[in-house]
Design a protein around this motif. Structure first.
Motif, PDB file in Angstrom:
ATOM      1  N   SER A   1      60.704  28.417  33.781  1.00  0.00           N
ATOM      2  CA  SER A   1      61.626  29.689  33.683  1.00  0.00           C
ATOM      3  C   SER A   1      61.617  30.857  34.486  1.00  0.00           C
ATOM      4  O   SER A   1      60.378  31.402  34.419  1.00  0.00           O
ATOM      5  N   LEU A   2      62.699  31.234  34.442  1.00  0.00           N
ATOM      6  CA  LEU A   2      62.443  32.665  35.493  1.00  0.00           C
ATOM      7  C   LEU A   2      62.341  33.379  34.357  1.00  0.00           C
ATOM      8  O   LEU A   2      61.420  34.586  34.663  1.00  0.00           O
ATOM      9  N   ALA A   3      62.155  33.524  33.160  1.00  0.00           N
ATOM     10  CA  ALA A   3      62.073  34.107  32.087  1.00  0.00           C
ATOM     11  C   ALA A   3      60.661  33.911  31.984  1.00  0.00           C
ATOM     12  O   ALA A   3      59.815  34.944  31.917  1.00  0.00           O
ATOM     13  N   GLU A   4      60.092  32.357  32.008  1.00  0.00           N
ATOM     14  CA  GLU A   4      58.418  32.612  32.069  1.00  0.00           C
ATOM     15  C   GLU A   4      57.541  33.625  32.642  1.00  0.00           C
ATOM     16  O   GLU A   4      57.233  34.451  32.872  1.00  0.00           O
ATOM     17  N   ALA A   5      58.608  33.299  34.076  1.00  0.00           N
ATOM     18  CA  ALA A   5      58.272  34.038  34.910  1.00  0.00           C
ATOM     19  C   ALA A   5      57.759  35.483  35.618  1.00  0.00           C
ATOM     20  O   ALA A   5      56.756  35.979  35.367  1.00  0.00           O
ATOM     21  N   VAL A   6      58.705  35.731  34.929  1.00  0.00           N
ATOM     22  CA  VAL A   6      58.515  37.525  35.455  1.00  0.00           C
ATOM     23  C   VAL A   6      58.028  38.141  33.439  1.00  0.00           C
ATOM     24  O   VAL A   6      57.136  39.170  33.838  1.00  0.00           O
ATOM     25  N   ALA A   7      57.916  37.075  32.770  1.00  0.00           N
ATOM     26  CA  ALA A   7      57.223  37.627  31.807  1.00  0.00           C
ATOM     27  C   ALA A   7      55.583  37.558  31.909  1.00  0.00           C
ATOM     28  O   ALA A   7      54.927  38.591  31.397  1.00  0.00           O
ATOM     29  N   THR A   8      55.200  37.181  33.091  1.00  0.00           N
ATOM     30  CA  THR A   8      54.093  36.326  32.804  1.00  0.00           C
ATOM     31  C   THR A   8      53.767  37.017  34.373  1.00  0.00           C
ATOM     32  O   THR A   8      52.419  37.757  34.599  1.00  0.00           O
ATOM     33  N   HIS A   9      54.474  37.264  34.614  1.00  0.00           N
ATOM     34  CA  HIS A   9      53.719  37.373  36.472  1.00  0.00           C
ATOM     35  C   HIS A   9      54.499  39.041  37.008  1.00  0.00           C
ATOM     36  O   HIS A   9      54.496  39.035  38.269  1.00  0.00           O
ATOM     37  N   GLY A  10      55.214  38.962  36.262  1.00  0.00           N
ATOM     38  CA  GLY A  10      56.123  40.565  36.917  1.00  0.00           C
ATOM     39  C   GLY A  10      57.494  39.862  37.687  1.00  0.00           C
ATOM     40  O   GLY A  10      57.819  39.246  38.004  1.00  0.00           O
ATOM     41  N   PRO A  11      58.620  41.382  38.352  1.00  0.00           N
ATOM     42  CA  PRO A  11      59.399  41.394  38.924  1.00  0.00           C
ATOM     43  C   PRO A  11      59.425  40.555  40.477  1.00  0.00           C
ATOM     44  O   PRO A  11      57.832  40.433  41.114  1.00  0.00           O
ATOM     45  N   LEU A  12      60.671  39.547  40.356  1.00  0.00           N
ATOM     46  CA  LEU A  12      60.322  38.999  41.690  1.00  0.00           C
ATOM     47  C   LEU A  12      60.502  40.007  43.204  1.00  0.00           C
ATOM     48  O   LEU A  12      61.176  40.462  42.661  1.00  0.00           O
ATOM     49  N   SER A  13      60.089  39.893  44.582  1.00  0.00           N
ATOM     50  CA  SER A  13      59.979  40.544  45.064  1.00  0.00           C
ATOM     51  C   SER A  13      61.733  40.811  46.357  1.00  0.00           C
ATOM     52  O   SER A  13      62.587  39.492  45.268  1.00  0.00           O
ATOM     53  N   GLU A  14      62.195  41.468  46.817  1.00  0.00           N
ATOM     54  CA  GLU A  14      63.180  41.461  47.445  1.00  0.00           C
ATOM     55  C   GLU A  14      63.981  40.245  47.651  1.00  0.00           C
ATOM     56  O   GLU A  14      64.511  40.043  47.400  1.00  0.00           O
ATOM     57  N   PRO A  15      62.424  40.143  48.774  1.00  0.00           N
ATOM     58  CA  PRO A  15      63.514  38.290  49.956  1.00  0.00           C
ATOM     59  C   PRO A  15      63.674  36.979  48.878  1.00  0.00           C
ATOM     60  O   PRO A  15      64.276  36.684  48.766  1.00  0.00           O
ATOM     61  N   ALA A  16      62.565  37.128  47.807  1.00  0.00           N
ATOM     62  CA  ALA A  16      62.492  36.457  46.380  1.00  0.00           C
ATOM     63  C   ALA A  16      64.022  36.631  45.676  1.00  0.00           C
ATOM     64  O   ALA A  16      64.742  35.228  45.226  1.00  0.00           O
ATOM     65  N   LEU A  17      64.466  37.868  45.474  1.00  0.00           N
ATOM     66  CA  LEU A  17      65.622  37.662  45.325  1.00  0.00           C
ATOM     67  C   LEU A  17      66.202  37.568  45.766  1.00  0.00           C
ATOM     68  O   LEU A  17      67.855  36.753  44.795  1.00  0.00           O
ATOM     69  N   GLN A  18      66.739  37.831  46.987  1.00  0.00           N
ATOM     70  CA  GLN A  18      67.836  37.095  47.323  1.00  0.00           C
ATOM     71  C   GLN A  18      68.488  35.225  48.159  1.00  0.00           C
ATOM     72  O   GLN A  18      69.093  34.931  47.288  1.00  0.00           O
ATOM     73  N   VAL A  19      66.874  34.920  47.636  1.00  0.00           N
ATOM     74  CA  VAL A  19      66.743  33.664  47.647  1.00  0.00           C
ATOM     75  C   VAL A  19      67.760  32.973  46.142  1.00  0.00           C
ATOM     76  O   VAL A  19      68.240  32.381  46.164  1.00  0.00           O
ATOM     77  N   LEU A  20      66.808  33.525  45.445  1.00  0.00           N
ATOM     78  CA  LEU A  20      67.562  33.414  44.095  1.00  0.00           C
ATOM     79  C   LEU A  20      68.985  33.634  43.633  1.00  0.00           C
ATOM     80  O   LEU A  20      69.766  32.278  43.282  1.00  0.00           O
ATOM     81  N   GLY A  21      69.514  34.398  44.568  1.00  0.00           N
ATOM     82  CA  GLY A  21      70.901  34.949  44.492  1.00  0.00           C
ATOM     83  C   GLY A  21      71.498  33.818  44.791  1.00  0.00           C
ATOM     84  O   GLY A  21      72.772  33.744  44.161  1.00  0.00           O
TER      85      GLY A  21
END
Length: 591
Positions: A99-119
């Motif tokens: 989950s996004l919650a698990e990913a951020v808690a474990t590995h930190g924020p996403l990169s800007e390109p990944a944020l674009q895909v997520l959005g």
């Protein structure tokens, strides 16, 4: 994934074999299962207290038909369901990935390109959901799965149809503090724009940005309504579009189609695969094998806790307002509490219950552990709504120590003490936006609290008379306790919080007449206060924030009511807590 418990089903509908627990929320429990053809699926069984409501089943069936029509590449497809089952259930495709919650808690924020895909993926999912007449209403990081071909939205469409038919009970709104749009908090008209607000906050979380800071439920709701989001931690290229998503007025927010154009312009033709950093990419080794748990694992260790999605609880929680004495103990898990929101203030549905027979002796000279690891005090008695308050029911206890806003270091213990009210007492403590603990019944007036996690706690005490079938008092005032990590210099976030309001009139258990105004009054150090009333139908009515310390409430019908009050310091409180702990609960007996 958590092992199945002894009380969990092993097969649903004779076809879907359950392998383990994936989580639990306000609607039901989600299990990992295997279809007759051998595919991994997610099986959601509705909580029995909701399933017992015929109106719920009717709406569930109605909305399920719409949910089946949701398409798109970024949603978890519904593959089977039975709204008439005992309990009702639905099956969706299982999606491998954190989950996004698990990913951020474990590995930190996403990169800007990944944020674009997520959005782009989230906008496409909302566009598909809204196209069939549904609103998600609970989009949050734990409801977003990161698959290798893009994000997927889960738990969509069950909460509300666009025609205004709510699947939840009247005046009850399910949501997660911080991710709820202002119109959800205020009880206004809810439309697709509320999902866009949630999308904006989800993207902030993915970028490591907390637009409304951190804090408890009341604090987050207050800030969403009264503070401007701080987007300074976002990449510059994303600030304007996310600011538009977080606009306070729904009509000022972009539509999912407009967001999709912004995040995925027509010129973009590169493949999505590989959009996630390697540590977050789905790993075949992490995909459950589907082996059934052994019997000893399925039983669960005494006192074990279930893993809940953020914003849901498996314990009777001390938030505003708190449950009355004798609710389910940690590990019992037989009764669910549900987040509900009246305008601006977050509540927990709570009913007064019978006092358990199991007690622990305790004295000031040798106070017992408030929350022993074993399941002492667990009761097999079910909860019931209070229809009368017998003569002799104790009033809420008065807290003695420690003082409100006390700060200690992790590893230290503190003695919680109170004045005797009834023969037995229960202590409850909640870690801010985290787990809650409730003690066994104590015959003394103190116990030792040894926090194992740093953070901001709220604690309170309820009391009752010994014996079965006894109605307990309301909960006492809340008090804050800040536990700071060793070596940390973090300031106490509640150092400037207003004192808990003191209720003046009417007295606890006062008898009044239905249809006649009752002046509820209190003293408060904050410059804005709010009253909330639990009505006999177990719905909360939250009054507007106001500058005065009196509110004229007219109980509409006979029954037992409960009222509480909180106070706040108006203005910007992004770096501290600005809302007081909740007052004691007072019964109001209406004839």
């Amino acid at each position: 994934m958590e092992a199945l418990r002894a009380t969990d089903p092993r097969v649903v509908d004779g076809r879907y074999r359950l392998l383990g627990r994936l989580g639990s929320g306000g609607m039901g429990t989600v299990y990992l299962g295997r279809s007759p053809g051998g595919r991994l699926v997610a099986v959601k069984c509705v909580h029995r207290e909701l399933a017992a409501d015929p109106e719920f089943r009717r709406r569930f069936a109605h909305e399920l038909e719409a949910v089946r029509r949701v398409g798109g590449f970024h949603t978890a497809q519904v593959v089977d369901a039975d709204p008439t089952g005992d309990p009702p259930w639905l099956v969706t495709a299982y999606i491998a990935g954190l989950s996004l919650a698990e990913a951020v808690a474990t590995h930190g924020p996403l990169s800007e390109p990944a944020l674009q895909v997520l959005g782009a993926g989230l906008a496409e999912a909302l566009d598909a959901i809204h196209a069939v007449g549904l609103i998600h209403r609970d989009l949050k990081p734990s409801n977003v799965l990161l698959a290798d071909d893009g994000p997927r939205v889960i738990d969509f469409g069950i909460a509300r149809a666009l025609d205004g038919t709510a699947i939840t009970r009247t005046q009850v709104v399910i949501g997660t503090p911080g991710y709820m749009a202002p119109e959800q908090i205020s009880g206004g008209e809810i439309g697709p724009a509320c999902d866009v607000f949630s999308l904006g906050h989800v993207l902030c979380h993915a970028a490591g940005c907390a637009p409304f800071g951190h804090g408890g439920a009341q604090v987050m709701l207050y800030r969403v309504m009264h503070s401007e989001p701080d987007l300074s931690a976002l990449p510059v290229s994303l600030r304007s579009i996310i600011a538009a998503c977080l606009a306070r007025t729904p009509s000022d927010r972009p539509t999912p189609a407009q967001l999709l154009e912004r995040f995925a312009p027509p010129s973009r033709d590169e493949p999505i695969e590989g959009w996630l950093p390697t540590p977050i990419q789905p790993d075949p080794a992490r995909v459950p094998t589907g082996d059934p748990p052994s019997d000893d694992l399925a039983q669960g260790a005494p006192g074990s806790q279930s893993v809940e999605h953020p914003g849901t609880r498996n314990l009777t929680a001390i938030t505003e307002p708190r449950p009355a004495l004798g609710g389910p103990q940690p590990g019992s898990g037989r009764r669910r509490v549900r987040w509900i929101v009246g305008p601006l203030i977050l509540m927990v549905v709570a009913t007064a219950v019978c006092v358990p027979l199991v007690v622990l002796n305790g004295h000031r000279s040798n106070p017992p552990n408030c929350f022993p690891s074993r399941t002492d005090g667990e009761s097999s008695l079910g909860s019931t709504s209070v229809t009368r308050v017998p003569v002799g029911t104790p009033h809420a206890p008065e807290l003695v120590g420690p003082e409100n806003r006390k700060m200690i270091q992790l590893g230290q213990s503190v003695t919680l003490s109170w004045d005797r009210a009834g023969a037995v007492s229960t202590v409850s403590a909640e870690l801010n936006q985290g787990s809650s603990q409730q003690s066994p019944q104590l015959t003394g007036t103190s116990c030792t609290f040894v926090p194992t996690v740093a953070g901001l706690y709220r604690w309170a005490v309820s009391s009752g008379n010994a014996g079965t079938g006894q109605v307990g008092s309301g909960w006492s005032d809340d008090r804050y306790l800040f536990v700071r990590s060793k070596g940390s210099s973090t300031p106490n976030p509640v150092r400037d919080t207003p004192d808990t309001p003191r209720q003046l009139a009417p007295q606890d258990q006062a008898v009044v007449k239905a249809g006649r105004p009752v002046d509820l009054s209190w003293s408060a150090s904050g410059n804005s206060s709010r009253v909330a009333v639990l009505q006999p139908d177990q719905t909360w009515k939250s009054m507007p924030w106001q500058g005065s310390s009196t509110y004229a409430y007219t109980p509409p019908s006979p029954g037992v009511y409960v009222w509480i009050v909180s106070t706040a310091i108006t203005g910007d409180c992004a770096d501290a807590i600005c809302v007081s702990p909740g007052s004691a609960m007072r019964y109001l007996i209406v004839e």
